[in-house]
Design a protein around this motif. Structure first.
Motif, PDB file in Angstrom:
ATOM      1  N   ARG A  38       0.856  -1.185   0.000  1.00  0.00           N
ATOM      2  CA  ARG A  38       0.000   0.000   0.000  1.00  0.00           C
ATOM      3  C   ARG A  38       0.893   1.235   0.000  1.00  0.00           C
ATOM      4  N   ILE A  39       0.573   2.196  -0.858  1.00  0.00           N
ATOM      5  CA  ILE A  39       1.301   3.464  -0.892  1.00  0.00           C
ATOM      6  C   ILE A  39       0.319   4.554  -0.507  1.00  0.00           C
ATOM      7  N   LEU A  40       0.640   5.294   0.541  1.00  0.00           N
ATOM      8  CA  LEU A  40      -0.285   6.300   1.059  1.00  0.00           C
ATOM      9  C   LEU A  40       0.466   7.529   1.562  1.00  0.00           C
ATOM     10  N   SER A  41      -0.274   8.575   1.824  1.00  0.00           N
ATOM     11  CA  SER A  41       0.312   9.849   2.226  1.00  0.00           C
ATOM     12  C   SER A  41       0.909   9.760   3.625  1.00  0.00           C
ATOM     13  N   PRO A  42       2.067  10.422   3.861  1.00  0.00           N
ATOM     14  CA  PRO A  42       2.644  10.444   5.214  1.00  0.00           C
ATOM     15  C   PRO A  42       1.653  11.007   6.225  1.00  0.00           C
ATOM     16  N   GLU A  43       1.678  10.464   7.438  1.00  0.00           N
ATOM     17  CA  GLU A  43       0.783  10.945   8.489  1.00  0.00           C
ATOM     18  C   GLU A  43       1.374  10.634   9.852  1.00  0.00           C
ATOM     19  N   GLY A  44       1.171  11.517  10.792  1.00  0.00           N
ATOM     20  CA  GLY A  44       1.620  11.297  12.161  1.00  0.00           C
ATOM     21  C   GLY A  44       3.107  11.001  12.227  1.00  0.00           C
ATOM     22  N   GLU A  45       3.442   9.903  12.863  1.00  0.00           N
ATOM     23  CA  GLU A  45       4.846   9.526  13.044  1.00  0.00           C
ATOM     24  C   GLU A  45       5.472   8.930  11.796  1.00  0.00           C
ATOM     25  N   PHE A  46       4.653   8.641  10.782  1.00  0.00           N
ATOM     26  CA  PHE A  46       5.170   7.986   9.577  1.00  0.00           C
ATOM     27  C   PHE A  46       5.586   9.044   8.565  1.00  0.00           C
ATOM     28  N   ARG A  47       6.905   9.206   8.417  1.00  0.00           N
ATOM     29  CA  ARG A  47       7.462  10.248   7.576  1.00  0.00           C
ATOM     30  C   ARG A  47       7.525   9.800   6.116  1.00  0.00           C
ATOM     31  N   HIS A  48       7.789  10.769   5.242  1.00  0.00           N
ATOM     32  CA  HIS A  48       7.945  10.503   3.821  1.00  0.00           C
ATOM     33  C   HIS A  48       9.056   9.470   3.589  1.00  0.00           C
ATOM     34  N   ALA A  49       8.770   8.509   2.701  1.00  0.00           N
ATOM     35  CA  ALA A  49       9.728   7.477   2.289  1.00  0.00           C
ATOM     36  C   ALA A  49      10.041   6.478   3.400  1.00  0.00           C
ATOM     37  N   SER A  50       9.179   6.383   4.404  1.00  0.00           N
ATOM     38  CA  SER A  50       9.321   5.319   5.410  1.00  0.00           C
ATOM     39  C   SER A  50       8.274   4.251   5.130  1.00  0.00           C
ATOM     40  N   THR A  59       9.615  -0.565  11.025  1.00  0.00           N
ATOM     41  CA  THR A  59       9.677   0.536  10.065  1.00  0.00           C
ATOM     42  C   THR A  59      11.055   0.565   9.417  1.00  0.00           C
ATOM     43  N   VAL A  60      11.091   0.680   8.090  1.00  0.00           N
ATOM     44  CA  VAL A  60      12.351   0.687   7.338  1.00  0.00           C
ATOM     45  C   VAL A  60      12.377   1.903   6.415  1.00  0.00           C
ATOM     46  N   ASP A  61      13.566   2.187   5.861  1.00  0.00           N
ATOM     47  CA  ASP A  61      13.674   3.298   4.913  1.00  0.00           C
ATOM     48  C   ASP A  61      13.376   2.808   3.498  1.00  0.00           C
ATOM     49  N   TYR A 115       4.806   5.052   3.076  1.00  0.00           N
ATOM     50  CA  TYR A 115       4.315   6.421   3.201  1.00  0.00           C
ATOM     51  C   TYR A 115       5.143   7.297   2.270  1.00  0.00           C
ATOM     52  N   TYR A 116       4.470   7.843   1.264  1.00  0.00           N
ATOM     53  CA  TYR A 116       5.198   8.572   0.228  1.00  0.00           C
ATOM     54  C   TYR A 116       4.426   9.814  -0.174  1.00  0.00           C
ATOM     55  N   ASP A 117       5.112  10.941  -0.167  1.00  0.00           N
ATOM     56  CA  ASP A 117       4.474  12.219  -0.481  1.00  0.00           C
ATOM     57  C   ASP A 117       4.628  12.522  -1.963  1.00  0.00           C
ATOM     58  N   CYS A 118       3.521  12.558  -2.662  1.00  0.00           N
ATOM     59  CA  CYS A 118       3.501  12.909  -4.087  1.00  0.00           C
ATOM     60  C   CYS A 118       2.090  13.405  -4.398  1.00  0.00           C
ATOM     61  N   PRO A 119       1.872  14.004  -5.561  1.00  0.00           N
ATOM     62  CA  PRO A 119       0.523  14.533  -5.869  1.00  0.00           C
ATOM     63  C   PRO A 119      -0.582  13.498  -5.727  1.00  0.00           C
ATOM     64  N   LEU A 120      -0.318  12.244  -6.111  1.00  0.00           N
ATOM     65  CA  LEU A 120      -1.359  11.217  -6.045  1.00  0.00           C
ATOM     66  C   LEU A 120      -1.783  10.969  -4.601  1.00  0.00           C
TER      67      LEU A 120
END
Length: 612
Positions: free
Chosen positions: A58-70, A144-146, A169-174
């Protein structure tokens, strides 16, 4: 009342935000990962994961403690992993191994005499044995991994085979738009045996993308997936399926592209998907265009047509459907506020008489509500409906038996130069048994949707009848009930056929020529057909009892909930009338609430009409 308004407003905000899940389906090498990367606008997913062991991503927007690309990695439990080991040993026609020595047994594994469909199981076992020392201590953990380690876990088969699922958790327009992208295991992966997992994503995803590669023929697994989509499509309130022909840039010209599109459309129709939305595109060019800001490459990829259709669905069709339902609820709340305004305008004497009447009605209603809780007719009707549905399941599998037989006993497998033909013949029989098991399971999962719909309808009818007798309007009942609540599904449906002694039928095979050109195939089928149909009927009968008991139990609980809802409606009226007698909220107050709801209703009306 105020809380109801806030709840509806929050629901409207959530709908308008366009938060929804899109699941990707397709066989290995169909280009799902490259398609996902094109959607994300970056090369995030490894493009060639191992076909047998891919996990759910699952690829979803970063939230809370879950940072981008984690990424949060959920490993299989020890028992789940051992179940996979036992299953693969069984498919390879090997005796169950010992927990302490299975890796040693894998080291001596031979693949001669296997049906091609069994070969991925050998690959899985070898990968699992190679990665066992590293993974054994991680089973059952969540960590949790990078991004770099995530890619390794997805792409390296010796690590991927131990993974249950990964949330990246990945930050992108989608993802910023609220879309959760789910990359499911290939239709031909080992995970395909877990038909309930696949069914869950089909049922619950807001959108489904089926991806096929431009110059690949539809595999048996592909056809199985399409057949399942065809079975359950009528249960969707909207057509949420998109069919993608990837790598369209390989086409020599438009005529060739249209020919391929027609071939795909024909396969979809064969699966019961009569009006599919098909998009031909190039994920490679789309990703290049987005990553390099190359407008020409993006336009030539044809990706924009699909993305526009997806945006209209996510931001238009789907929200309008939900908004229409919310608007109906707002209208019910408004009508109730208007009713309470009229009660507040009554003279005190009339309100007192009304309260006594409501108290008496609630006391006399209890017998009717107790009867509703214990009503047996909906349960009997649901059981009859289920018996009929499952009769047709057995009939459909019986009609398809000839096709399954031909697919399993195929000339490309049973050749003179194939080695030990007797072992391969038995392997073909085992593949036929597994095919029948998977087909039955998929049919049963599809039947759960029909049982759920039938049960909900029967419960609603019983509740509406009781509500009518108690002078509770259908709108009021609908508002108090949670129309969006889905009934639970069984945890699993596993069909196991007792194995047929295929070695006893070997004498009718004799040779590939006798089997395929002479009477051998018909003789083998004539001998196997009655036994296999009886085995399917027995497995279906076992699951039928479990399914019908499960759904009549759910329906029984739903009847009790309906009775409680009606009790709450009567108690609420009595409470409001009592409050008015004690100098509660004035007619002016309820008039203001009604006005606010009227404004909110008009706003919803604008949204439903398309101004999202």
């Amino acid at each position: 009342m105020a809380s109801a308004v806030r709840s509806l407003a929050a629901r409207a905000e959530s709908i308008a935000a366009g938060r929804f899940t899109m699941a990707l389906f397709g066989a290995f090498s169909a280009g799902k990962s490259s398609f996902a990367n094109a959607l994300l606008g970056e090369e995030v997913l490894p493009v060639s994961p191992h076909p047998a062991t891919a996990a759910v991503n699952r690829i979803l927007s970063p939230e809370g403690e879950f940072r981008h690309a984690s990424a949060v990695v959920t490993m299989k439990t020890a028992e789940d992993f051992w179940e996979d080991i036992l299953h693969s040993f069984s498919v390879l026609q090997l005796a169950p191994p010992q927990r302490q020595s299975w890796t040693a047994e894998v080291a001596g594994l031979k693949v001669s005499g296997l049906h091609p469909s069994a070969l991925p199981h050998a690959g899985f076992l070898r990968a699992a044995a190679a990665g066992w020392s590293e993974a054994e201590g991680l089973l059952g953990t969540v960590r949790t991994v990078d991004l770099q380690e995530y890619r390794g876990l997805v792409a390296e088969e010796t690590r991927a085979c131990f993974v249950q699922g990964i949330d990246l958790y990945y930050d992108c327009p989608l993802t910023a738009s609220g879309i959760v992208l789910v990359d499911t295991p290939g239709a031909d992966s080992l995970h395909a045996r877990h038909t309930g997992v696949t069914f869950g994503y089909m049922k619950n995803a807001d959108a489904i993308c089926f991806v096929t590669y431009y110059n690949h023929a539809f595999s048996k697994a592909d056809r199985g997936l399409l057949a399942q989509l065809g079975r359950i499509k009528d249960s969707f309130a909207l057509d949420k399926m998109f069919f993608i022909i990837n790598a369209s840039d390989l086409a020599a010209d438009e005529a060739e592209l249209e020919e391929v599109k027609g071939h795909v459309a024909q396969n979809l129709r064969a699966g019961g998907l009569t009006s599919p939305r098909i998009y031909t595109l190039s994920s490679l060019l789309a990703l290049q265009g987005k990553a390099d800001h190359n407008r020409e490459a993006y336009e030539s990829s044809r990706f924009q047509t699909f993305e526009e259709a997806l945006a209209e669905f996510a931001g238009g069709e789907l929200p309008r459907l939900s908004l229409a339902a919310a608007q109906e609820n707002i209208a019910s709340v408004r009508r109730r506020a208007e009713e309470w305004q009229k009660l507040a305008e009554m003279e005190a004497g009339r309100r007192e008489a009304g309260l006594l009447e409501l108290q008496e009605r609630r006391r006399t209603a209890e017998a009717r509500l107790t009867a509703l809780s214990a009503e047996e007719r909906p349960l009997r009707d649901l059981r009859r409906e289920g018996e009929e549905l499952l009769y047709h399941v057995r009939q459909r599998i019986g009609f398809a038996f000839g096709r399954f037989f031909q697919e399993s006993f195929h000339p490309s497998v049973l050749r003179e130069d194939s080695g030990n033909l007797k072992d391969i013949f038995t392997a073909c029989g085992r593949e036929l048994e597994r095919t029948l098991e998977r087909e039955l399971e998929q049919e049963l999962w599809a039947t759960t949707l029909r049982l759920e719909a039938a049960g909900q309808k029967l419960v609603r009818t019983a509740a509406s009848s009781a509500a009518s007798e108690l002078s509770i309007s259908a709108q009021e009942l609908q508002l108090m009930d949670n129309a969006e609540e889905h009934w639970p599904s069984p945890d699993k449906l596993e069909c196991r056929l007792s194995p047929l002694d295929w070695a006893a039928l070997w004498g009718r095979f004799k040779s590939p020529r006798h089997f395929f050109e002479g009477p051998g195939r018909n003789e083998v089928r004539a001998s196997a057909d009655p036994w296999l149909k009886e085995a399917v009927a027995g497995a279906a009968g076992t699951q039928e009892g479990l399914l019908l008991d499960f759904y009549t139990g759910v329906a029984e609980q739903a009847l009790k909930r309906s009775a409680d809802i009606l009790r709450a409606a009567l108690a609420e009226r009595e409470e409001v009338m009592s409050g008015l007698l004690k100098g509660g909220d004035s007619a002016e107050h309820w008039g203001q609430i009604g006005h606010q709801l009227n404004v909110l209703e008009r706003n919803f009306d604008d949204l439903v009409d398309g101004d999202l």
